[in-house]
Design a protein around this motif. Structure first.
Motif, short mmCIF file in Angstrom:
data_model
loop_
_atom_site.label_atom_id
_atom_site.label_comp_id
_atom_site.label_asym_id
_atom_site.label_seq_id
_atom_site.Cartn_x
_atom_site.Cartn_y
_atom_site.Cartn_z
N LEU A 1 26.83 -7.31 22.07
CA LEU A 1 25.93 -6.80 21.04
C LEU A 1 24.51 -7.28 21.28
O LEU A 1 23.55 -6.56 21.06
N LEU A 2 24.42 -8.54 21.69
CA LEU A 2 23.10 -9.13 21.81
C LEU A 2 22.40 -8.70 23.09
O LEU A 2 21.18 -8.77 23.18
N ALA A 3 23.16 -8.27 24.08
CA ALA A 3 22.59 -8.00 25.40
C ALA A 3 21.40 -7.05 25.39
O ALA A 3 20.39 -7.33 26.04
N PRO A 4 21.42 -5.96 24.64
CA PRO A 4 20.26 -5.05 24.72
C PRO A 4 19.04 -5.51 23.95
O PRO A 4 18.00 -4.87 24.03
N LEU A 5 19.16 -6.60 23.19
CA LEU A 5 18.01 -7.02 22.39
C LEU A 5 16.90 -7.57 23.29
O LEU A 5 17.18 -8.17 24.31
N PRO A 6 15.64 -7.39 22.91
CA PRO A 6 14.55 -7.97 23.70
C PRO A 6 14.54 -9.49 23.57
O PRO A 6 15.08 -10.04 22.62
N VAL A 7 13.90 -10.15 24.50
CA VAL A 7 13.89 -11.62 24.47
C VAL A 7 13.13 -12.15 23.26
O VAL A 7 13.30 -13.31 22.89
N THR A 8 12.33 -11.32 22.65
CA THR A 8 11.64 -11.76 21.42
C THR A 8 12.66 -12.17 20.36
O THR A 8 12.38 -13.01 19.51
N ALA A 9 13.84 -11.58 20.42
CA ALA A 9 14.87 -11.88 19.44
C ALA A 9 15.41 -13.29 19.55
O ALA A 9 16.20 -13.73 18.72
N LEU A 10 14.98 -14.03 20.57
CA LEU A 10 15.47 -15.40 20.74
C LEU A 10 14.78 -16.36 19.78
O LEU A 10 15.13 -17.53 19.73
N ARG A 11 13.80 -15.92 19.04
CA ARG A 11 13.05 -16.77 18.12
C ARG A 11 12.36 -17.91 18.86
O ARG A 11 12.47 -19.07 18.48
N LEU A 12 11.69 -17.57 19.94
CA LEU A 12 10.96 -18.58 20.69
C LEU A 12 9.48 -18.46 20.37
O LEU A 12 9.03 -17.41 19.92
N LEU B 1 8.92 -15.37 29.95
CA LEU B 1 10.14 -14.63 30.27
C LEU B 1 9.81 -13.19 30.62
O LEU B 1 10.35 -12.62 31.58
N GLU B 2 8.91 -12.61 29.84
CA GLU B 2 8.57 -11.21 30.10
C GLU B 2 7.86 -11.06 31.44
O GLU B 2 8.09 -10.11 32.17
N LEU B 3 7.01 -12.04 31.77
CA LEU B 3 6.32 -12.01 33.07
C LEU B 3 7.32 -12.13 34.21
O LEU B 3 7.13 -11.58 35.29
N LEU B 4 8.40 -12.88 33.95
CA LEU B 4 9.42 -13.06 34.99
C LEU B 4 10.30 -11.83 35.11
O LEU B 4 11.21 -11.80 35.94
#
Lengths: 534, 250
Positions: free
Chosen positions: A199-210, A218-221
């Protein structure tokens, strides 16, 4: 509820459909480099965080209204209180979210599906767009509620093998955020079968609450989704991100591999009794009837836990999302049903039912331990207890700051030397204050300026005028010099010379001269009348 | 106990006219006797009019009568507090106190009546400013009945009011009088003194009295005022020899 701000504004301004082209409105907040869009109607087609000048460049007809951030926070606070109808642990999360711990609660509302349906339905009735996600971990619920484009709700299977049992037990949490389209029941049930990580896999990394920094890295990588991040070997992630808020920890928290402590400390819930009505009741006497039913239930709980009430709250949950509250405090811990009922019964009439109450809650929000008490052999109650009950009754009717007991304070200034404490600070026994014969029996709340004839600079007063009456002073004693409290007052505060004076008819007063000539803190000293002797 | 024996018991051994601070529930005392204040047998409602609203004398007079040991409920109406000040606990002389700040006369009367139903209280004192509509015969009668039924003395202090129809059993008018000599300082005000007039009472003859606190604040001395000025009957307060000694030195 990310549309909370704009929906509140639309409701206040009477708009029904914000997709209507006439309502191209943006709520703006002041920022360091000009105004930013805080929220906007659908018709405006502006994203949050856009500069108002940019938005105006695209759409010159855009109306800008200053956002009422404090009002939104206030509404959210009220919604949080209202949401305590589902679970006692509700937290405000950011400026548009609520978080609830619903462990062991869902079965009261017909299971988890029923709970979520209930929440959605009730928020929809308030006209608020909300998005609910229920998941085994806080992080997952947060991410799913805000970034999942799919169904509104996800029920991950129990975390077998993924996390230790403590985390799995710790709680499901509910989060709300906007649904792009109302999910159907079928979708929800289907989602229950899927695995949390899927379920979590398609979420953007923003959803990590960082914080923004690591997220940007992460996005640059090229790691744009949680699924991609999960595919990276743990060791290399640990090597790359060494700061406290690193993606690996965030991912572990989200998947339940790592504990995330609750913000609200798990404390023993206060004794409370609830009653749910089959349908909303707008009759003002409903609260009185409910109180009659709730008090015995609460007293039973108090007796079992050997507690006595100090503060009692009756909440009436209204269908329109408001909570009407009546509060009563007691001077001594008590669990006497008759007394508790009497304290609140007059206040029930003041509870505004609005469109009707559909639930009542009676909570002892402040308790103190109270063992079994010896009943008096004769009918009369013990004196201390009787006085405390009297104080409670007076307080409930007249107000908390109207019924008070004197308390000595460490100060030489007369108005500070004796303070007053209300019912919540009453000690078990009243204590008489030490007597000071040089103090008057009555003190004016604000010293009143008087005109005095006296021998300057520091002689005795001869005659004074107070409230248009002239008093010839026949006897005088003083001065009693009281220095200002330099640690508390401004530097220009002047000393006071107090005199006990008696006029020709025998009336005695307490007057003072503020300052002396030449003390460098103002001109000629003023005289004040401060007290009356009996 | 016969009435005469009671009087003898009240008289202190040295024959002075000092009364112990017997409080509101003082034993019945003959009103025409010098040295005694008429005071009802059982707790009831008394009304004390301050002869001048800006005179604290009525407060002092009441405090000299109040029984110590049980808490006192003191209800002050807002206007009474603005005009004559809020009571100040350090000056009250060791009474256990619960203070009620009432918005108006109606709230004050309600609080007083509620207080009278609590027999653990020593006394209930209410202060009312002027002649409010709520304070009519019915209201005072209710207070008097409650005081008698529950055995809690009640007292209504009237500031700037008129002696209209009232259910109070005793009605006093109190004014401050020039105080006694200070034992150490001739210029300073000494122990408090009052002129008390009982102008209406059930079971007692009206009369005027001069009352003085003794120097230690321990009791009151009373002289019945038959002629205009009989204040010299009040027993001398304090240590006379020391005053004279001071004068000689000065």
């Amino acid at each position: 509820m990310p549309r909370l701000a704009i929906e509140r504004w639309l409701k206040a301004s009477g708009a029904s459909d914000d997709a209507d082209e006439t309502w191209r409105v943006a709520l703006v907040v002041e920022a360091a480099h000009g105004q930013l869009v805080h929220a906007a109607t659908r018709a405006a087609r502006v994203r949050r965080g856009t500069r108002l000048t940019d938005a105006r460049a695209l759409d010159p007809g855009l109306q800008a209204v200053t956002a009422d951030v404090a009002g939104d926070a206030d509404l959210l606070g009220r919604l949080a209180r209202w949401a305590s109808r589902w679970s006692p642990l509700v937290e405000i999360d950011g400026e548009d979210g609520l978080r609830m711990d619903v462990s062991g609660v869902a079965h009261l509302f017909g299971g988890e599906a029923g709970l979520v349906c209930d929440i959605e339905a009730r928020f929809a009735r308030l006209g608020l767009t909300c998005r609910v996600a229920l998941a085994a971990t806080t992080g997952a619920a947060w991410g799913l509620a805000r970034f999942s484009t799919g169904p509104s709700l996800s029920f991950p299977s129990p975390l077998a093998g993924e996390g230790d049992s403590a985390i799995a037990e710790r709680g499901e949490r509910v989060r709300r955020s906007p649904p792009p389209h109302p999910p159907t029941r079928g979708e929800r049930l289907e989602s229950k079968e899927r695995d949390l990580s899927d379920l979590l896999a398609p979420l953007p990394v923003t959803a990590l609450r960082l914080p923004p920094g690591p997220t940007r890295t992460l996005e640059l990588l090229g790691l744009k989704t949680i699924g991609q991040l999960a595919g990276v070997p743990r060791r290399s992630l640990a090597r790359r991100f060494r700061e406290a808020d690193n993606p690996l920890d965030a991912l572990d928290r989200m998947l339940g591999r790592k504990a995330e402590p609750l913000t609200a400390a798990p404390c023993e819930a206060p004794p409370r009794a609830t009653i749910r009505l089959a349908e909303p009741v707008a009759d003002p006497s409903a609260a009185r009837q409910a109180l009659g039913l709730l008090v015995p239930k609460l007293v039973e709980q108090l007796a079992a836990r050997r507690l006595g009430v100090r503060r009692l709250i009756l909440c009436g949950y209204r269908v329109d999302g408001e909570v009407a509250m009546a509060v009563a405090a007691t001077a001594l811990p008590t669990r006497e049903a008759k007394h508790l009922r009497r304290l609140l019964v007059d206040k029930t009439d003041e509870l505004d039912p609005g469109f009707g109450f559909d639930a009542f809650l009676l909570e002892a929000s402040w308790c103190e331990s109270l063992g079994a008490a010896q009943e008096s052999l004769v009918e009369e109650p013990r004196g201390e207890r009787a006085v405390a009950e009297l104080v409670d009754r007076l307080t409930v009717k007249l107000g908390a700051d109207k019924v008070r007991r004197p308390v000595a304070r460490g100060s030489h200034l007369p108005e500070r030397a004796s303070g007053w404490v209300g019912v919540e600070d009453f000690l078990p026994t009243l204590r008489a204050m030490a007597v000071n014969p040089s103090r008057p029996q009555r003190l004016l709340d604000h010293p009143e300026a008087i005109g005095v004839i006296y021998a300057t600079p520091e002689g005795l007063p001869r005659r004074f005028t107070w409230r248009r009456g002239v008093h010839d002073i026949s006897r005088v004693e003083g001065p009693e010099r009281i220095a200002p409290e330099w640690w508390r007052e401004r530097a220009s505060a002047r000393l006071r010379d107090y005199y006990r004076v008696e006029d020709a008819s025998g009336r005695r007063f307490w007057i003072y001269r503020e300052g002396v000539i030449g003390d460098g803190r103002g001109g000629a000293p003023e005289w004040y009348l401060h007290g009356l002797f009996g | 106990m016969a009435d005469g024996e009671q009087r003898a018991a009240n008289r202190s051994p040295n024959g002075s006219t000092a009364l112990p601070r017997t409080g509101f529930n003082a034993e019945r005392i003959g009103s025409d006797q010098e040295g005694r204040l008429p005071w009802p047998e059982a707790p009831t409602l008394s009304e004390v009019f301050a002869s001048n609203a800006r005179d604290g004398g009525a407060t002092g007079f009441l405090l000299a009568q109040v029984a110590r040991g049980k808490p006192l409920l003191w209800v002050q109406e807002r206007m009474a507090m603005l005009e004559a000040g809020r009571i100040y606990p350090p000056g009250l002389g060791g009474v256990e106190l619960i203070h009620v700040d009432a918005r108006d006369a109606r709230a004050a009367l309600w609080a007083m009546e509620e207080g009278l139903r609590c027999s653990a209280l020593g006394a209930v004192i209410g202060e009312i400013w002027g002649d409010p509509k709520a304070l009519d015969f019915t209201a005072t009668r209710r207070l008097a009945v409650a005081a008698e039924r529950y055995g809690v003395a009640a007292c209504l202090i009237r500031l700037g009011g008129h002696a209209n129809l009232s259910g109070a059993r005793m009605r006093w008018r109190i004014a401050s009088a020039p105080s006694a000599k200070h034992p150490l300082d001739a210029k300073a005000p000494g122990a408090a003194a009052w002129d008390a007039e009982l102008f209406r009472a059930r079971g007692f003859a009206p009369g005027r009295w001069s009352i003085a606190c003794d120097a230690h604040g321990q009791g009151i001395q009373v002289s019945h005022e038959k002629s205009a000025d009989r204040r010299h009957l009040v027993a001398a307060a304090g240590d006379r020899a020391l005053v004279e000694g001071e004068r000689r030195v000065g």
